[in-house]
Design a protein around this motif. Structure first.
Motif: not given
Length: 276
Positions: A191-209
Motif C-alpha cells: 500500500m505505501p507505494a500506491c499511496l506515495l504516487f497519490i501523495l506525489t500527485a497531490l503535492i505537485g506531481g512530477m514529470n514522466n521520465p
C-alpha cells in the motif's frame, strides 16, 4: 501526429520474446503430457498459457511502447506484470512438477539462496516503494539495462511472494490463519507505494521520465518535450498520477481475490482427480 512518430520509432512486436515464450509453452506441454494425466484443455494448463499470453501482450506488443506515454498506463503494465501474471503462472504448474523440481539436486543446492516468501514480500514492498520515488525512477530510467534489471528483480521477488497465496497449505487451522495473515500483510506492505504516487500527485506531481527516455531517440529537444500532447489532457497530469496509484491498489486487490478463488478451484479439482 506525434503519437504515430513515437510508435514508428519503436519496434512494435518483440519477436525474440515471442520465441522465448513459445519455447516455454512447448516445454510445458511436453512435461504435462509425459509426467501427468492432466489434459491440455483443463484449467491448470489454460492458466499457464494465459500467463504467457498476457506477458507477451504487456511486454511484447505495441502496448509496451504505449505504456511509456503516461504514468497510469505504465503502472497498469507493472500491476499486471507483478500482481496478475505470477499468480496465473504458479497456478498453472501442477503440484507434481513442484515436488519433483524441489527434489532435484541442483534445485536443492540453489534453494538455500532463495528468500522465504515473507522476506520476498517485504523486499518487494521496499523496492517497489523505492521505484515510485521521483529521484529513483528518474535515475534508473536513464539506463535501459539498469531499468530492466530492476524490473526483473521485482519479478523474481513477486513470483516468490505469490507462492503461499497461489499454492496455500490448508491442511490445518493454523495454516489457514497463517495464510489469512499473509494475505493481509501482502496488501499492507504494498500500500505505501500506491499511496506515495497519490501523495506525489497531490503535492505537485512530477514529470514522466519514461516519456523522456522514449523520445530520446527522436529529433525532439527537452524544451519541445514539455509542450507535447502525446495523449489527451487527463494523461501526464496530477490526475493521471493519482489514477495510477488507485489503479495499482485495485489491481492488487483483484489479484488477491482472483488467486485465492482460482487456487481453491484448482486444488479441489486436483484432489477429486486423484481420488477418481
Amino acid at each position: 501526429m506525434l503519437y504515430a512518430m513515437v510508435l514508428e520509432g519503436q519496434s512494435l512486436w518483440n519477436v525474440p520474446l515471442l520465441a522465448f515464450l513459445i519455447c516455454i509453452a512447448f516445454l510445458y506441454i511436453v512435461l504435462v503430457l509425459s509426467f501427468t494425466k492432466i489434459k491440455l484443455n483443463q484449467k491448470q494448463p489454460l492458466l499457464f498459457f494465459l500467463s504467457l499470453g498476457i506477458t507477451y501482450l504487456a511486454f511484447g506488443s505495441p502496448f509496451e511502447t504505449i505504456s511509456h506515454l503516461s504514468f497510469s498506463l505504465h503502472m497498469l503494465q507493472l500491476s499486471i506484470f507483478y500482481f496478475i501474471i505470477p499468480s496465473l503462472f504458479l497456478l498453472g504448474i501442477p503440484d507434481s512438477f513442484l515436488r519433483h523440481i524441489q527434489n532435484l539436486a541442483p534445485f536443492v543446492r540453489v534453494r538455500k539462496f532463495f528468500l522465504p516468501p515473507i522476506a520476498a514480500l517485504y523486499a518487494f514492498g521496499v523496492l517497489f516503494l523505492m521505484y515510485h520515488f521521483p529521484v529513483v525512477i528518474t535515475n534508473i530510467s536513464q539506463n535501459t539495462l539498469v531499468h530492466n534489471g530492476y524490473l526483473v528483480v521485482l519479478l523474481l521477488l513477486s513470483v516468490r511472494m505469490w507462492g503461499p497465496i497461489a499454492s496455500p497449505d490448508l491442511n490445518s487451522d493454523g495454516s489457514k490463519k497463517q495464510n489469512k495473515r499473509y494475505l493481509f500483510l501482502s496488501g499492507l506492505v504494498l500500500m505505501p507505494a500506491c499511496l506515495l504516487f497519490i501523495l506525489t500527485a497531490l503535492i505537485g506531481g512530477m514529470n514522466n521520465p519514461l516519456l523522456s527516455e522514449l523520445t530520446a531517440n527522436l529529433c525532439i529537444s527537452p524544451s519541445q518535450l514539455d509542450s507535447l500532447n502525446l495523449l489527451p489532457t487527463p494523461f501526464n497530469t496530477r490526475l493521471d498520477q493519482m489514477f495510477a496509484g488507485i489503479l495499482m491498489l485495485v489491481i492488487h486487490k483483484f489479484g488477491l481475490i482472483l488467486t485465492v478463488r482460482l487456487g481453491k478451484e484448482v486444488n479441489s479439482r486436483t484432489v477429486v482427480g486423484m481420488v477418481d
